[in-house]
Write a protein that holds these residues in place. Structure first.
Motif, short mmCIF file in Angstrom:
data_model
loop_
_atom_site.label_atom_id
_atom_site.label_comp_id
_atom_site.label_asym_id
_atom_site.label_seq_id
_atom_site.Cartn_x
_atom_site.Cartn_y
_atom_site.Cartn_z
N UNK A 21 -21.65 1.91 -78.22
CA UNK A 21 -20.75 0.77 -78.03
C UNK A 21 -21.28 -0.52 -78.65
N UNK A 22 -22.57 -0.77 -78.53
CA UNK A 22 -23.12 -2.05 -79.03
C UNK A 22 -22.85 -2.22 -80.53
N UNK A 76 -17.02 -5.26 -84.57
CA UNK A 76 -15.74 -5.90 -84.24
C UNK A 76 -15.93 -7.41 -84.13
N UNK A 77 -17.05 -7.83 -83.57
CA UNK A 77 -17.33 -9.26 -83.43
C UNK A 77 -17.47 -9.89 -84.80
N UNK A 131 -22.07 -9.02 -75.76
CA UNK A 131 -22.59 -7.68 -76.03
C UNK A 131 -23.79 -7.39 -75.12
N UNK A 132 -24.67 -8.36 -74.93
CA UNK A 132 -25.82 -8.19 -74.04
C UNK A 132 -25.38 -7.96 -72.60
N UNK A 135 -34.84 -12.06 -78.36
CA UNK A 135 -34.39 -12.91 -79.47
C UNK A 135 -34.49 -12.16 -80.80
N UNK A 136 -35.56 -11.42 -80.99
CA UNK A 136 -35.71 -10.67 -82.24
C UNK A 136 -34.56 -9.67 -82.41
N UNK A 137 -34.12 -9.07 -81.30
CA UNK A 137 -33.00 -8.13 -81.36
C UNK A 137 -31.71 -8.87 -81.72
N UNK A 138 -31.51 -10.03 -81.11
CA UNK A 138 -30.32 -10.82 -81.43
C UNK A 138 -30.29 -11.19 -82.91
N UNK A 139 -31.44 -11.61 -83.44
CA UNK A 139 -31.51 -11.96 -84.86
C UNK A 139 -31.22 -10.74 -85.73
N UNK A 140 -31.75 -9.59 -85.33
CA UNK A 140 -31.50 -8.36 -86.08
C UNK A 140 -30.01 -7.99 -86.04
N UNK A 141 -29.40 -8.12 -84.86
CA UNK A 141 -27.97 -7.83 -84.75
C UNK A 141 -27.18 -8.74 -85.68
#
Length: 165
Positions: free
Chosen positions: A73-74, A80-81, A103-104, A149-155
């Motif tokens: 889903x993520x 979609x976002x 999403x989080x 934060x690193x995950x958010x930046x990667x996303x």
């Protein structure tokens, strides 16, 4: 990747705060369970004659499925976002942060649901091992999916979400 403006950091910290509160709630569930066991000793559940074998298996399968669904889903939500970033009429970076937060929250809520499955089993059947098993699994899921934060930046990078307006 250079760190974008403070919006991303603030949004991620807010998601982390929410995640910490949800993790704390798992501990509160444990406290409630132990209180019920003490006050109503010997606590055999609110429906001690209920057969929980099948329900236990179904909820365990749902817990595992929750982790699979998060993995599926993520990326779909992020894709979609990425298509709808400018729809909100807000600065693009602000819209991206809100979408990453959403999403989080979805992932964190699915992790929380796993602990709730155990709570339900305990309340029905009175076996605290049901709760603690599901709670442990929930905490592992939280550890895997806790906002970073690193995950958010990667996303943002992987899904071409604009971090600067």
């Amino acid at each position: 990747m250079s760190h974008p403006p403070g919006d991303l950091g603030r949004g991620c910290r807010n998601a982390q705060l929410l995640g910490a509160q949800l993790i704390l709630s798992v501990g509160i569930y444990g406290y409630v369970i132990e209180t019920i066991r003490t006050v109503y000793a010997p606590f055999t559940g609110f429906s001690p004659i209920a057969r929980l074998d099948l329900l236990r298996i179904l909820l365990a399968a749902m817990a595992v499925a929750s982790l699979v669904v998060i993995r599926i889903l993520v990326p779909k939500l992020l894709a979609a976002q990425a298509r709808g970033v400018e729809i909100l009429g807000q600065p693009r970076a602000s819209a991206v942060v809100k979408k990453l937060f959403a999403v989080s929250v979805v992932a964190l809520a699915m992790c929380e649901a796993i602990a709730i499955y155990g709570l339900v089993l305990f309340l029905i059947g009175g076996n605290r091992a049901d709760f603690y098993g599901f709670a442990a699994f929930s905490l592992v899921a939280f550890a895997i999916h806790f906002p970073r934060r690193s995950q958010w930046e990667a996303w943002a990078r992987d899904h071409a979400l604009p971090l600067q307006g």
